[in-house]
Design a protein around this motif. Structure first.
Motif, PDB file in Angstrom:
ATOM      1  N   ASP A 130       7.021   3.007   6.327  1.00  0.00           N
ATOM      2  CA  ASP A 130       6.994   2.400   4.994  1.00  0.00           C
ATOM      3  C   ASP A 130       8.268   2.725   4.217  1.00  0.00           C
ATOM      4  OD1 ASP A 130       5.568   1.330   2.483  1.00  0.00           O
ATOM      5  OD2 ASP A 130       6.066   3.385   1.918  1.00  0.00           O
ATOM      6  N   THR A 138      -2.413  -1.984   2.827  1.00  0.00           N
ATOM      7  CA  THR A 138      -1.493  -2.810   3.616  1.00  0.00           C
ATOM      8  C   THR A 138      -1.948  -4.265   3.634  1.00  0.00           C
ATOM      9  OG1 THR A 138      -0.937  -0.903   5.014  1.00  0.00           O
ATOM     10  CG2 THR A 138      -0.423  -3.086   5.883  1.00  0.00           C
ATOM     11  N   ARG A 172       1.391  -0.894  -3.450  1.00  0.00           N
ATOM     12  CA  ARG A 172       2.155   0.209  -2.834  1.00  0.00           C
ATOM     13  C   ARG A 172       1.772   1.561  -3.442  1.00  0.00           C
ATOM     14  NH1 ARG A 172       6.212   0.318   0.262  1.00  0.00           N
ATOM     15  NH2 ARG A 172       7.349   1.859  -0.994  1.00  0.00           N
ATOM     16  N   VAL A 192       5.537  -5.763   7.444  1.00  0.00           N
ATOM     17  CA  VAL A 192       4.555  -4.884   6.811  1.00  0.00           C
ATOM     18  C   VAL A 192       3.281  -4.807   7.644  1.00  0.00           C
ATOM     19  CG1 VAL A 192       3.077  -4.579   4.782  1.00  0.00           C
ATOM     20  CG2 VAL A 192       5.462  -5.293   4.489  1.00  0.00           C
ATOM     21  N   SER A 204       2.303  -2.353  10.776  1.00  0.00           N
ATOM     22  CA  SER A 204       1.821  -0.981  10.601  1.00  0.00           C
ATOM     23  C   SER A 204       0.305  -0.881  10.765  1.00  0.00           C
ATOM     24  CB  SER A 204       2.223  -0.456   9.222  1.00  0.00           C
ATOM     25  OG  SER A 204       1.596  -1.202   8.189  1.00  0.00           O
TER      26      SER A 204
END
Length: 513
Positions: A66, A134, A158, A230, A233
């Motif tokens: 991240d 996420t 976030r 993104v 992950s």
């Protein structure tokens, strides 16, 4: 669950290396790590240690992943939302600092919860939060709301992501330390933390691969690939979630004072065994925590772990959250070319930086931590990082490109073969099980506070006093970090639970006198 009493004080040392506990209802081979007597080199892991490494290390992989991807994601969003123009400075700072802000909350909250409710009751919840956040990020409705609204959406999610990532620090450190053999404890922790290096490396590699996949399309099409970057992950997160949620409680003893016969109860039994006061304590957990750290011998260690981590992260994140300065020096800042070419240059430059210093430094720590000790590694890491920061600051405009790369690579190497590894290991190894997660969470939160301070101040300070002057500030932080390390004891081969047990025995003797 059947009651298990901790071994008597006189037999504590034998109990730390031999398993005498009866069969348990919920048994996992991971529970045997704490009793494993392994004559091999400490850096050669057994199957159960590799399994624990995979379960505990994913949080640090995601943390570094991240940390890396937010910079290319921000660049992609310039093309997606603002036609290639820079993001609004305030909102860019918000989305970049959001995860660190959330981390401070998560480190405090999960650290205290792990000590109060037990590791099993809490572990895995931080990973669920990471997954939830996420998904929220990749669902950003960029086409349905304003550009600024899309950035606010991203920043809020976030922060939630950061709470989960921050919670992973005290949780994984405690879960691993509770199970580790004392002679291999530092190595296992260093292995877990080394996943940060792989997170940065894989993030850089994934970014390059995604861009290559988009190359046949129009250049601006790469700006839409940020959701894939993104979303990747989620693979390691989902892959380890079940293992975390089903991981049994450690059997490492936790001393609980009783008001009648002072019987010591096992950490796993204190809420279930009626012979252990039915889970009631003589003092409430916050009172016990404050009573323990009201003694200077304990408080000075907490000050040392918190301050060293704070000072380290000012320098470490100040450098790594602003890699554009370094990438500019080596010609990979993406300042020219088509959108795709600019993004690709940034990815290649980041991959170079990660390969040069990040990963090698972590694994030298893994190989040497049980031989050199945590204190020596931390002091020399701070001092040598200060040396290379001083060179960069003093010769910032005179260094040739090769010299700059070499100097920066050594700086990264000694950050990671140094305080960036040991500041994570120290709080997990120096405090007893009863307070370990809370103290680790506090120390980690101080580190993230340093990271936030550095992230918010670096750009404005660079404009006001120049980048070399900011590097001199980082130099001072490293020198101070080496000094505060002197407050810490060497923890190689030291069992904090036995130390705490001896302190309790001395306290009882004084009361009887």
């Amino acid at each position: 669950m059947s009651a298990e009493s901790a071994p008597a004080s006189s037999d504590a040392q034998d109990a730390s290396s031999h398993s005498t506990a009866p069969a348990r209802k919920h048994h996992s081979n991971l529970e045997d790590l704490e009793n494993e007597h392994n004559p091999r080199f400490p850096f050669i892991l057994s199957y159960t240690e590799v399994k624990l490494l995979g379960i505990a290390g994913v949080g640090f992989f995601l943390d570094a992943y991240d940390l890396f991807i937010i910079n290319p994601v921000a660049t992609m969003l310039q093309y997606r939302l603002y036609g290639g123009h820079s993001l609004p400075p305030g909102l860019e700072g918000f989305i970049k600092a959001g995860a660190n802000i959330g981390s401070v909350i998560g480190q405090f909250a999960f650290g205290y919860s792990a000590d109060y409710f037990g590791r099993k009751a809490v572990y895995g919840k931080e990973l669920m939060l990471i997954i939830f956040a996420t998904i929220g990020i990749i669902c950003d409705p960029t086409g349905a709301i304003s550009a600024n609204g899309a950035l606010i959406w991203l920043g809020v999610w976030r922060i939630i992501l950061g709470i989960g990532v921050g919670g992973d620090y005290p949780m994984s450190a405690s879960v691993a330390t509770d199970r580790a053999n004392v002679k291999r404890r530092g190595t296992l922790l260093a292995y877990i933390f080394a996943n940060q290096g792989w997170g940065s490396f894989v993030g850089s590699l994934a970014f390059i691969i995604i861009l290559l996949c988009y190359k046949p399309t129009m250049d601006a099409g790469a700006a839409r690939a940020w959701r894939i970057l993104v979303g990747l992950s989620l693979i390691p997160a989902f892959g380890t979630l079940y293992q975390r949620l089903t991981l049994p409680e450690s059997t490492r003893p936790r001393e609980e004072e009783r008001s009648d016969d002072r019987k010591a109860c096992r950490f796993t039994d204190v809420r279930d065994d009626p012979t252990c006061d039915g889970g009631h304590r003589e003092e409430a957990p916050p009172q016990e925590f404050f009573a323990y750290f009201s003694e200077w011998r304990h408080l000075k260690i907490l000050i040392g772990t918190c301050t060293c981590w704070f000072l380290l992260d000012i320098a470490f994140y100040g450098i790594n959250l602003n890699q554009n300065v370094v990438l500019q020096q080596i010609g990979f800042d993406g300042s020219s070319g088509t959108p795709w070419e600019r993004l690709f240059k940034i990815g290649v430059g980041s991959l170079i930086i990660t390969a040069l210093g990040f990963v090698p430094g972590y694994y030298v720590s893994v190989l040497t931590i049980e031989y050199l000790g945590r204190k020596w590694i931390q002091i020399q890491g701070f001092l040598l990082a200060a040396l290379f920061l001083g060179i960069l600051a003093g010769q910032f405009h005179e260094l040739s490109t090769p010299a700059f790369i070499v100097c920066f690579a050594f700086l990264q190497f000694f950050f990671n073969f140094g305080a960036n590894t040991t500041t994570y290991c120290y709080p997990a190894e120096v405090f007893p099980t009863k307070f370990r997660a809370s103290a680790h969470g506090m120390s980690a939160a101080c580190g993230k506070a340093g990271a936030i301070l550095s992230a918010l101040a670096f750009n404005s300070l660079s404009k006001q006093i120049g980048t070399p002057a900011v590097l001199w500030i980082f130099f001072g932080c490293c020198i101070a970090g080496a000094g505060f390390t002197l407050l810490l004891p060497e923890v190689r081969g030291r069992d904090p639970d036995l130390v705490y047990e001896e302190e309790l025995r001395e306290r009882r003797a004084l009361r009887h006198d």
